[in-house]
Design a protein around this motif. Structure first.
Motif, PDB file in Angstrom:
ATOM      1  N   PHE A   1       0.867  -1.169  -0.066  1.00 50.90           N
ATOM      2  CA  PHE A   1      -0.171  -0.007   0.195  1.00 50.90           C
ATOM      3  C   PHE A   1       0.849   1.289   0.013  1.00 50.90           C
ATOM      4  O   PHE A   1       1.821   1.454   0.847  1.00 50.90           O
ATOM      5  CB  PHE A   1      -0.751  -0.042   0.959  1.00 50.90           C
ATOM      6  CG  PHE A   1      -2.060  -1.045   1.123  1.00 50.90           C
ATOM      7  CD1 PHE A   1      -3.279  -0.859   0.429  1.00 50.90           C
ATOM      8  CD2 PHE A   1      -1.821  -2.200   1.719  1.00 50.90           C
ATOM      9  CE1 PHE A   1      -4.180  -1.587   0.261  1.00 50.90           C
ATOM     10  CE2 PHE A   1      -2.987  -3.224   1.847  1.00 50.90           C
ATOM     11  CZ  PHE A   1      -4.140  -2.913   0.785  1.00 50.90           C
ATOM     12  N   LEU A   2       0.429   2.333  -0.739  1.00 51.14           N
ATOM     13  CA  LEU A   2       1.146   3.534  -1.110  1.00 51.14           C
ATOM     14  C   LEU A   2       0.387   4.612  -0.738  1.00 51.14           C
ATOM     15  O   LEU A   2      -0.710   4.791  -1.552  1.00 51.14           O
ATOM     16  CB  LEU A   2       1.758   3.636  -2.213  1.00 51.14           C
ATOM     17  CG  LEU A   2       2.753   2.406  -2.964  1.00 51.14           C
ATOM     18  CD1 LEU A   2       3.327   2.461  -4.288  1.00 51.14           C
ATOM     19  CD2 LEU A   2       4.219   2.402  -1.970  1.00 51.14           C
ATOM     20  N   HIS A   3       0.596   5.405   0.292  1.00 52.77           N
ATOM     21  CA  HIS A   3      -0.254   6.635   0.713  1.00 52.77           C
ATOM     22  C   HIS A   3      -0.368   7.799  -0.362  1.00 52.77           C
ATOM     23  O   HIS A   3       0.769   7.671  -1.314  1.00 52.77           O
ATOM     24  CB  HIS A   3       0.241   6.769   2.015  1.00 52.77           C
ATOM     25  CG  HIS A   3       1.524   7.528   2.184  1.00 52.77           C
ATOM     26  ND1 HIS A   3       1.834   8.677   1.827  1.00 52.77           N
ATOM     27  CD2 HIS A   3       2.558   7.114   2.814  1.00 52.77           C
ATOM     28  CE1 HIS A   3       3.307   8.983   1.930  1.00 52.77           C
ATOM     29  NE2 HIS A   3       3.552   7.743   2.481  1.00 52.77           N
ATOM     30  N   GLY A   4      -1.194   8.706   0.043  1.00 52.53           N
ATOM     31  CA  GLY A   4      -1.071   9.880  -0.902  1.00 52.53           C
ATOM     32  C   GLY A   4      -0.252  11.009  -0.505  1.00 52.53           C
ATOM     33  O   GLY A   4       0.402  10.779   0.699  1.00 52.53           O
ATOM     34  N   LEU A   5      -0.226  12.049  -1.046  1.00 54.85           N
ATOM     35  CA  LEU A   5       0.584  13.366  -0.824  1.00 54.85           C
ATOM     36  C   LEU A   5       0.354  13.906   0.701  1.00 54.85           C
ATOM     37  O   LEU A   5      -0.924  14.119   1.050  1.00 54.85           O
ATOM     38  CB  LEU A   5       0.436  14.418  -1.608  1.00 54.85           C
ATOM     39  CG  LEU A   5       1.426  15.859  -1.352  1.00 54.85           C
ATOM     40  CD1 LEU A   5       2.562  15.422  -1.647  1.00 54.85           C
ATOM     41  CD2 LEU A   5       0.888  16.845  -2.694  1.00 54.85           C
TER      42      LEU A   5
ATOM     43  N   LEU B   1       0.349   4.615   8.096  1.00 52.85           N
ATOM     44  CA  LEU B   1      -0.554   4.400   9.045  1.00 52.85           C
ATOM     45  C   LEU B   1      -1.928   4.724   8.529  1.00 52.85           C
ATOM     46  O   LEU B   1      -3.081   4.075   9.004  1.00 52.85           O
ATOM     47  CB  LEU B   1      -0.682   5.435  10.239  1.00 52.85           C
ATOM     48  CG  LEU B   1       0.541   5.102  11.197  1.00 52.85           C
ATOM     49  CD1 LEU B   1       0.733   6.151  12.526  1.00 52.85           C
ATOM     50  CD2 LEU B   1       0.697   3.637  11.931  1.00 52.85           C
ATOM     51  N   ASN B   2      -2.208   5.161   7.244  1.00 47.29           N
ATOM     52  CA  ASN B   2      -3.264   5.529   6.740  1.00 47.29           C
ATOM     53  C   ASN B   2      -3.960   4.261   6.410  1.00 47.29           C
ATOM     54  O   ASN B   2      -5.324   4.186   6.152  1.00 47.29           O
ATOM     55  CB  ASN B   2      -3.056   6.320   5.437  1.00 47.29           C
ATOM     56  CG  ASN B   2      -2.918   7.804   5.536  1.00 47.29           C
ATOM     57  OD1 ASN B   2      -2.232   8.273   4.864  1.00 47.29           O
ATOM     58  ND2 ASN B   2      -2.679   8.408   6.805  1.00 47.29           N
ATOM     59  N   TRP B   3      -3.292   3.203   6.339  1.00 51.09           N
ATOM     60  CA  TRP B   3      -3.982   1.770   5.810  1.00 51.09           C
ATOM     61  C   TRP B   3      -4.198   0.876   6.924  1.00 51.09           C
ATOM     62  O   TRP B   3      -4.249  -0.275   6.616  1.00 51.09           O
ATOM     63  CB  TRP B   3      -2.819   1.123   4.875  1.00 51.09           C
ATOM     64  CG  TRP B   3      -2.482   2.166   3.474  1.00 51.09           C
ATOM     65  CD1 TRP B   3      -1.485   2.629   3.338  1.00 51.09           C
ATOM     66  CD2 TRP B   3      -3.400   2.367   2.493  1.00 51.09           C
ATOM     67  NE1 TRP B   3      -1.421   3.389   2.340  1.00 51.09           N
ATOM     68  CE2 TRP B   3      -2.701   3.293   1.646  1.00 51.09           C
ATOM     69  CE3 TRP B   3      -4.519   1.836   1.953  1.00 51.09           C
ATOM     70  CZ2 TRP B   3      -3.134   3.878   0.457  1.00 51.09           C
ATOM     71  CZ3 TRP B   3      -5.156   2.541   0.717  1.00 51.09           C
ATOM     72  CH2 TRP B   3      -4.226   3.306  -0.027  1.00 51.09           C
ATOM     73  N   THR B   4      -4.559   1.515   8.116  1.00 49.51           N
ATOM     74  CA  THR B   4      -4.729   0.617   9.044  1.00 49.51           C
ATOM     75  C   THR B   4      -5.737  -0.551   8.833  1.00 49.51           C
ATOM     76  O   THR B   4      -5.820  -1.614   9.041  1.00 49.51           O
ATOM     77  CB  THR B   4      -4.989   1.417  10.570  1.00 49.51           C
ATOM     78  OG1 THR B   4      -3.792   2.388  10.990  1.00 49.51           O
ATOM     79  CG2 THR B   4      -5.229   0.622  11.689  1.00 49.51           C
ATOM     80  N   TYR B   5      -6.867  -0.095   8.416  1.00 48.80           N
ATOM     81  CA  TYR B   5      -8.086  -0.826   8.163  1.00 48.80           C
ATOM     82  C   TYR B   5      -7.679  -2.093   6.988  1.00 48.80           C
ATOM     83  O   TYR B   5      -8.129  -3.090   7.449  1.00 48.80           O
ATOM     84  CB  TYR B   5      -9.375  -0.210   7.693  1.00 48.80           C
ATOM     85  CG  TYR B   5      -9.913   0.667   8.766  1.00 48.80           C
ATOM     86  CD1 TYR B   5     -10.121   0.297   9.914  1.00 48.80           C
ATOM     87  CD2 TYR B   5     -10.125   2.165   8.265  1.00 48.80           C
ATOM     88  CE1 TYR B   5     -10.880   1.159  10.884  1.00 48.80           C
ATOM     89  CE2 TYR B   5     -10.623   2.953   9.121  1.00 48.80           C
ATOM     90  CZ  TYR B   5     -11.147   2.456  10.548  1.00 48.80           C
ATOM     91  OH  TYR B   5     -11.502   3.313  11.319  1.00 48.80           O
TER      92      TYR B   5
ATOM     93  N   LEU C   1       4.372   1.398   3.086  1.00 49.96           N
ATOM     94  CA  LEU C   1       5.462   2.195   3.046  1.00 49.96           C
ATOM     95  C   LEU C   1       5.163   3.673   3.340  1.00 49.96           C
ATOM     96  O   LEU C   1       4.381   4.275   2.892  1.00 49.96           O
ATOM     97  CB  LEU C   1       6.049   2.123   1.527  1.00 49.96           C
ATOM     98  CG  LEU C   1       7.412   2.946   1.264  1.00 49.96           C
ATOM     99  CD1 LEU C   1       8.468   2.445   1.916  1.00 49.96           C
ATOM    100  CD2 LEU C   1       7.846   2.861  -0.222  1.00 49.96           C
ATOM    101  N   ASP C   2       6.168   4.181   4.207  1.00 50.93           N
ATOM    102  CA  ASP C   2       6.230   5.719   4.240  1.00 50.93           C
ATOM    103  C   ASP C   2       7.068   6.120   3.333  1.00 50.93           C
ATOM    104  O   ASP C   2       8.265   6.034   3.170  1.00 50.93           O
ATOM    105  CB  ASP C   2       6.670   6.095   5.490  1.00 50.93           C
ATOM    106  CG  ASP C   2       5.850   6.078   6.868  1.00 50.93           C
ATOM    107  OD1 ASP C   2       4.609   6.121   6.509  1.00 50.93           O
ATOM    108  OD2 ASP C   2       6.300   6.003   7.880  1.00 50.93           O
TER     109      ASP C   2
END
Length: 277
Positions: free
Chosen positions: A33-37, A42-46, A60-61
């Protein structure tokens, strides 16, 4: 957990079968999982909680975000950072899911290293904007250069465009994150993202790809979703009509189900329209 990329410490989490916190074999390829700007792992906890019982799940951070160093790493090199993580973990193939900026990094990886990406999921992603939308987006992100007051205005307007309700926990969490947000870094990285025309490269994506869009998202226009569909040969689409820019937080059950419906059938040429509304 950390690994080194060009002298920078890059942070990631690794859960589930075969991961740092798991044992045994999973039911499918590892899922990254790759987060946004401005986001972080931690955004992908669920999603970590849901998928780690069956798959190896890595979050990944991206450089300069969360616990990762590397604010000097250019946006177009983020794909190299991800590939470095895959090498570090000794993974041959994985599926990658990214939001917005993270989706562009995932598609970059899929185009450059097709043998390593078994499937790609792009959530509320855009490759370019109309002149009017681009001007409006620059006006929004220029607020980050006006100190704390500008940062607060930016956050309020951004959350409105993302269709995040003001009284929601997502809204409250985002506003709390402003205390540690490096506005100048986010504005500079935003410039790099806007300057990068990845459309020619994305036409080279051969991995089965799911485009997932929130129907209420005002940040990424619907025509961006349509353009990606036209560029990627092996492509399925799901629209969660009552969600905004962050469907993985707004409706994690339906978001996770959409991924589940897609991933087991990630075989080139096979129809994969997930029945999620």
């Amino acid at each position: 957990m950390f690994f080194q990329h060009d002298g920078h410490r890059i942070h990631f989490t690794d859960d589930g079968p075969g991961g740092g916190a798991g044992e045994g074999e999973g039911e499918g390829d590892a899922l990254l999982f790759l987060h946004g700007l401005g986001g972080n792992a931690l955004n992908w906890t669920y999603q970590r909680q849901h998928f780690a019982s069956r798959r190896r799940v890595i979050c990944l951070d991206l450089p300069g975000h969360g616990k990762s160093e590397g604010k000097s790493i250019p946006f177009l090199d983020f794909g190299d950072v991800v590939e470095g993580l895959i090498d570090h973990l000794g993974i041959d193939r994985l599926a990658v899911c990214g939001l917005s900026k993270g989706a562009r990094v995932g598609l970059q990886l899929a185009a450059r290293s097709p043998d390593r990406v078994s499937a790609a999921i792009a959530v509320n992603a855009f490759l370019h904007l109309s002149p009017a939308d681009e001007a409006a987006r620059f006006a929004l992100y220029d607020l980050l250069l006006r100190g704390d007051e500008g940062k607060a205005i930016w956050a309020t307007r951004l959350l409105t465009q993302m269709a995040v309700p003001e009284d929601s926990r997502i809204h409250r969490g985002f506003m709390r994150s402003l205390e540690t947000l490096d506005g100048a870094f986010i504005r500079a990285l935003f410039q790099q993202i806007m300057d990068a025309d990845q459309r020619p490269e994305v036409t080279g994506v051969r991995s089965p790809t799911l485009l997932l869009r929130g129907g209420k998202d005002g940040l990424v226009p619907a025509y961006c979703h349509d353009e990606l569909q036209s560029l990627i040969p092996d492509c399925a689409s799901v629209v969660l009509e009552d969600c905004g820019h962050l469907p993985y937080l707004e409706s994690p059950e339906r978001f996770n189900l959409a991924l589940e419906n897609f991933l087991p059938r990630s075989v080139s040429g096979q129809s994969r329209q997930a029945p999620i509304r």
